[in-house]
Scaffold this motif. Sequence first.
Motif, PDB file in Angstrom:
ATOM      1  N   LEU A  88       0.827  -1.200   0.000  1.00  0.00           N
ATOM      2  CA  LEU A  88       0.000   0.000   0.000  1.00  0.00           C
ATOM      3  C   LEU A  88       0.865   1.255   0.000  1.00  0.00           C
ATOM      4  CD1 LEU A  88      -2.778   1.338   0.153  1.00  0.00           C
ATOM      5  CD2 LEU A  88      -2.633   1.156   2.649  1.00  0.00           C
ATOM      6  N   GLN A  89       1.905   1.281   0.833  1.00  0.00           N
ATOM      7  CA  GLN A  89       2.759   2.467   0.901  1.00  0.00           C
ATOM      8  C   GLN A  89       3.525   2.670  -0.404  1.00  0.00           C
ATOM      9  OE1 GLN A  89       2.792   4.792   3.496  1.00  0.00           O
ATOM     10  NE2 GLN A  89       3.752   5.897   1.792  1.00  0.00           N
ATOM     11  N   GLU A  90       4.030   1.601  -0.988  1.00  0.00           N
ATOM     12  CA  GLU A  90       4.739   1.730  -2.265  1.00  0.00           C
ATOM     13  C   GLU A  90       3.794   2.221  -3.360  1.00  0.00           C
ATOM     14  OE1 GLU A  90       7.055  -1.627  -3.468  1.00  0.00           O
ATOM     15  OE2 GLU A  90       8.085  -1.794  -1.540  1.00  0.00           O
ATOM     16  N   SER A  91       2.546   1.805  -3.295  1.00  0.00           N
ATOM     17  CA  SER A  91       1.562   2.259  -4.287  1.00  0.00           C
ATOM     18  C   SER A  91       1.288   3.747  -4.129  1.00  0.00           C
ATOM     19  CB  SER A  91       0.269   1.457  -4.135  1.00  0.00           C
ATOM     20  OG  SER A  91       0.506   0.075  -4.320  1.00  0.00           O
ATOM     21  N   LEU A  92       1.152   4.193  -2.888  1.00  0.00           N
ATOM     22  CA  LEU A  92       0.941   5.615  -2.640  1.00  0.00           C
ATOM     23  C   LEU A  92       2.161   6.437  -3.051  1.00  0.00           C
ATOM     24  CD1 LEU A  92      -0.783   5.316   0.845  1.00  0.00           C
ATOM     25  CD2 LEU A  92      -1.865   6.098  -1.272  1.00  0.00           C
ATOM     26  N   ASP A  93       3.354   5.916  -2.759  1.00  0.00           N
ATOM     27  CA  ASP A  93       4.587   6.609  -3.151  1.00  0.00           C
ATOM     28  C   ASP A  93       4.685   6.701  -4.679  1.00  0.00           C
ATOM     29  OD1 ASP A  93       5.238   6.859  -0.488  1.00  0.00           O
ATOM     30  OD2 ASP A  93       6.688   5.202  -0.492  1.00  0.00           O
ATOM     31  N   SER A  94       4.307   5.614  -5.359  1.00  0.00           N
ATOM     32  CA  SER A  94       4.354   5.612  -6.821  1.00  0.00           C
ATOM     33  C   SER A  94       3.370   6.628  -7.390  1.00  0.00           C
ATOM     34  CB  SER A  94       4.030   4.214  -7.355  1.00  0.00           C
ATOM     35  OG  SER A  94       3.930   4.220  -8.762  1.00  0.00           O
ATOM     36  N   ALA A  95       2.175   6.681  -6.811  1.00  0.00           N
ATOM     37  CA  ALA A  95       1.185   7.654  -7.276  1.00  0.00           C
ATOM     38  C   ALA A  95       1.704   9.083  -7.117  1.00  0.00           C
ATOM     39  CB  ALA A  95      -0.119   7.476  -6.503  1.00  0.00           C
ATOM     40  N   ALA A  96       2.337   9.362  -5.977  1.00  0.00           N
ATOM     41  CA  ALA A  96       2.886  10.689  -5.744  1.00  0.00           C
ATOM     42  C   ALA A  96       3.986  11.011  -6.751  1.00  0.00           C
ATOM     43  CB  ALA A  96       3.420  10.789  -4.320  1.00  0.00           C
ATOM     44  N   ALA A  97       4.868  10.033  -7.019  1.00  0.00           N
ATOM     45  CA  ALA A  97       5.963  10.245  -7.959  1.00  0.00           C
ATOM     46  C   ALA A  97       5.456  10.487  -9.379  1.00  0.00           C
ATOM     47  CB  ALA A  97       6.908   9.046  -7.934  1.00  0.00           C
ATOM     48  N   GLN A  98       4.330   9.846  -9.719  1.00  0.00           N
ATOM     49  CA  GLN A  98       3.776   9.999 -11.064  1.00  0.00           C
ATOM     50  C   GLN A  98       2.783  11.164 -11.155  1.00  0.00           C
ATOM     51  OE1 GLN A  98       3.071   6.081 -13.292  1.00  0.00           O
ATOM     52  NE2 GLN A  98       2.949   5.401 -11.165  1.00  0.00           N
ATOM     53  N   GLY A  99       2.508  11.781 -10.014  1.00  0.00           N
ATOM     54  CA  GLY A  99       1.623  12.928 -10.010  1.00  0.00           C
ATOM     55  C   GLY A  99       0.151  12.585 -10.096  1.00  0.00           C
ATOM     56  N   PHE A 100      -0.240  11.368  -9.681  1.00  0.00           N
ATOM     57  CA  PHE A 100      -1.639  10.970  -9.737  1.00  0.00           C
ATOM     58  C   PHE A 100      -2.389  11.474  -8.508  1.00  0.00           C
ATOM     59  CE2 PHE A 100      -0.255   6.769 -11.989  1.00  0.00           C
ATOM     60  CZ  PHE A 100       0.048   7.488 -13.136  1.00  0.00           C
ATOM     61  N   SER A 101      -3.629  11.913  -8.718  1.00  0.00           N
ATOM     62  CA  SER A 101      -4.508  12.281  -7.609  1.00  0.00           C
ATOM     63  C   SER A 101      -5.834  11.559  -7.781  1.00  0.00           C
ATOM     64  CB  SER A 101      -4.739  13.793  -7.582  1.00  0.00           C
ATOM     65  OG  SER A 101      -5.573  14.176  -8.660  1.00  0.00           O
ATOM     66  N   GLY A 102      -6.678  11.668  -6.772  1.00  0.00           N
ATOM     67  CA  GLY A 102      -7.940  10.957  -6.803  1.00  0.00           C
ATOM     68  C   GLY A 102      -8.893  11.409  -7.886  1.00  0.00           C
ATOM     69  N   SER A 103      -8.690  12.575  -8.462  1.00  0.00           N
ATOM     70  CA  SER A 103      -9.573  13.080  -9.512  1.00  0.00           C
ATOM     71  C   SER A 103      -9.094  12.717 -10.915  1.00  0.00           C
ATOM     72  CB  SER A 103      -9.699  14.604  -9.398  1.00  0.00           C
ATOM     73  OG  SER A 103      -8.432  15.220  -9.551  1.00  0.00           O
ATOM     74  N   ASP A 104      -7.972  12.018 -11.025  1.00  0.00           N
ATOM     75  CA  ASP A 104      -7.379  11.748 -12.339  1.00  0.00           C
ATOM     76  C   ASP A 104      -8.037  10.560 -13.046  1.00  0.00           C
ATOM     77  OD1 ASP A 104      -5.401  13.691 -12.837  1.00  0.00           O
ATOM     78  OD2 ASP A 104      -4.049  12.739 -11.405  1.00  0.00           O
ATOM     79  N   ARG A 105      -8.033  10.672 -14.389  1.00  0.00           N
ATOM     80  CA  ARG A 105      -8.280   9.541 -15.283  1.00  0.00           C
ATOM     81  C   ARG A 105      -6.928   9.249 -15.913  1.00  0.00           C
ATOM     82  NH1 ARG A 105     -12.296   6.142 -16.622  1.00  0.00           N
ATOM     83  NH2 ARG A 105     -12.724   6.826 -18.751  1.00  0.00           N
ATOM     84  N   VAL A 106      -6.361   8.097 -15.612  1.00  0.00           N
ATOM     85  CA  VAL A 106      -4.993   7.774 -16.003  1.00  0.00           C
ATOM     86  C   VAL A 106      -4.999   6.817 -17.192  1.00  0.00           C
ATOM     87  CG1 VAL A 106      -2.795   6.803 -15.254  1.00  0.00           C
ATOM     88  CG2 VAL A 106      -4.233   8.040 -13.613  1.00  0.00           C
ATOM     89  N   LEU A 107      -4.397   7.230 -18.290  1.00  0.00           N
ATOM     90  CA  LEU A 107      -4.249   6.370 -19.463  1.00  0.00           C
ATOM     91  C   LEU A 107      -2.948   5.593 -19.357  1.00  0.00           C
ATOM     92  CD1 LEU A 107      -5.269   5.594 -22.374  1.00  0.00           C
ATOM     93  CD2 LEU A 107      -3.682   7.337 -23.202  1.00  0.00           C
ATOM     94  N   SER A 108      -3.021   4.280 -19.551  1.00  0.00           N
ATOM     95  CA  SER A 108      -1.828   3.446 -19.468  1.00  0.00           C
ATOM     96  C   SER A 108      -1.829   2.404 -20.568  1.00  0.00           C
ATOM     97  CB  SER A 108      -1.762   2.740 -18.107  1.00  0.00           C
ATOM     98  OG  SER A 108      -0.652   1.865 -18.054  1.00  0.00           O
ATOM     99  N   THR A 109      -0.654   2.169 -21.129  1.00  0.00           N
ATOM    100  CA  THR A 109      -0.454   1.072 -22.078  1.00  0.00           C
ATOM    101  C   THR A 109       0.591   0.091 -21.543  1.00  0.00           C
ATOM    102  OG1 THR A 109       1.245   2.343 -23.265  1.00  0.00           O
ATOM    103  CG2 THR A 109      -1.026   2.542 -24.052  1.00  0.00           C
ATOM    104  N   SER A 110       0.918   0.206 -20.276  1.00  0.00           N
ATOM    105  CA  SER A 110       2.006  -0.587 -19.705  1.00  0.00           C
ATOM    106  C   SER A 110       1.544  -1.988 -19.337  1.00  0.00           C
ATOM    107  CB  SER A 110       2.575   0.109 -18.470  1.00  0.00           C
ATOM    108  OG  SER A 110       1.606   0.154 -17.441  1.00  0.00           O
ATOM    109  N   HIS A 111       2.519  -2.872 -19.151  1.00  0.00           N
ATOM    110  CA  HIS A 111       2.258  -4.253 -18.741  1.00  0.00           C
ATOM    111  C   HIS A 111       2.319  -4.346 -17.212  1.00  0.00           C
ATOM    112  CE1 HIS A 111       2.548  -5.521 -22.905  1.00  0.00           C
ATOM    113  NE2 HIS A 111       3.689  -4.861 -23.014  1.00  0.00           N
ATOM    114  N   TRP A 112       1.825  -5.472 -16.685  1.00  0.00           N
ATOM    115  CA  TRP A 112       1.844  -5.714 -15.249  1.00  0.00           C
ATOM    116  C   TRP A 112       2.650  -6.963 -14.932  1.00  0.00           C
ATOM    117  CZ3 TRP A 112      -4.228  -5.419 -14.556  1.00  0.00           C
ATOM    118  CH2 TRP A 112      -4.654  -4.121 -14.863  1.00  0.00           C
ATOM    119  N   SER A 113       3.695  -7.210 -15.693  1.00  0.00           N
ATOM    120  CA  SER A 113       4.401  -8.486 -15.592  1.00  0.00           C
ATOM    121  C   SER A 113       5.390  -8.554 -14.436  1.00  0.00           C
ATOM    122  CB  SER A 113       5.139  -8.784 -16.902  1.00  0.00           C
ATOM    123  OG  SER A 113       5.963  -7.693 -17.273  1.00  0.00           O
TER     124      SER A 113
END
Length: 244
Positions: free
Chosen positions: A175-200
């Motif tokens: 959970l903490q790493e996910s929150l840290d990643s969101a902060a680093a990528q500039g994501f907030s709760g109001s965002d619609r995030v487009l992604s083409t990345s893999h989850w491998s």
Amino acid sequence: MPDRSGSTGNLTGDLLDPVLRRDPAVPRITYYDDATGARIELSALTLANWAAKTANLVRDEFGLVPGARVSVLLPAHWQTAAVLLGCWWAGLEVVLAADPDADLALVTADRLDDVADAAEVAVLSLDAFGRPVENLPVGVTDYATSVRVHGDQFRPDRSDPAAAALDGRPVEQVLQESLDSAAAQGFSGSDRVLSTSHWSTTQDLIDGLLAVLAVGASLVQVDNADDTRLERRIESEKVTARRA
């Protein structure tokens, strides 16, 4: 932004409960496959229902208890998100690799050889209409056929924040790493995030899916992306942030 005052000990609860309380009908995952033209949209409530069905499946049909290990070899897809959330709801540890010690493997048909040593195997067709995988070997479960008979409500057992959730990482760390990643990528709760990345890999999954869910944002996930359609999709889906 959802309240993140601390982990509940259940990763799915940490990720979904705040948005279910706030706006359960708002889209959380919009999935495109540019190779087939498929578009599927899931609200937090629909995603939670699919996760609950998966949690009931792994607990009641496969008999898995909290702490069991599940090998997940699946692409970035809305059904993969439901599988992951269902496994975490049931208190299981997800490993993103073939693991001979796994109690269950959840895979696509082309990865069956990779999990030949798993105790139990369920195969996902990833078909938008829930079609089963044909000609499966004896003893291999078809996910689409089995999951639909399970309930869409789930009551998890008492959870331990120190229990492993993802490739050895405990719930609170993921959970903490996910929150840290969101902060680093500039994501907030109001965002619609487009992604083409893999989850491998673990980091791919945290950056591409869990970071979005952790802050209560919504994800527009595109598979087999056609670059000529992306700009139009950014406009039509009201995308405010991108994950490469």
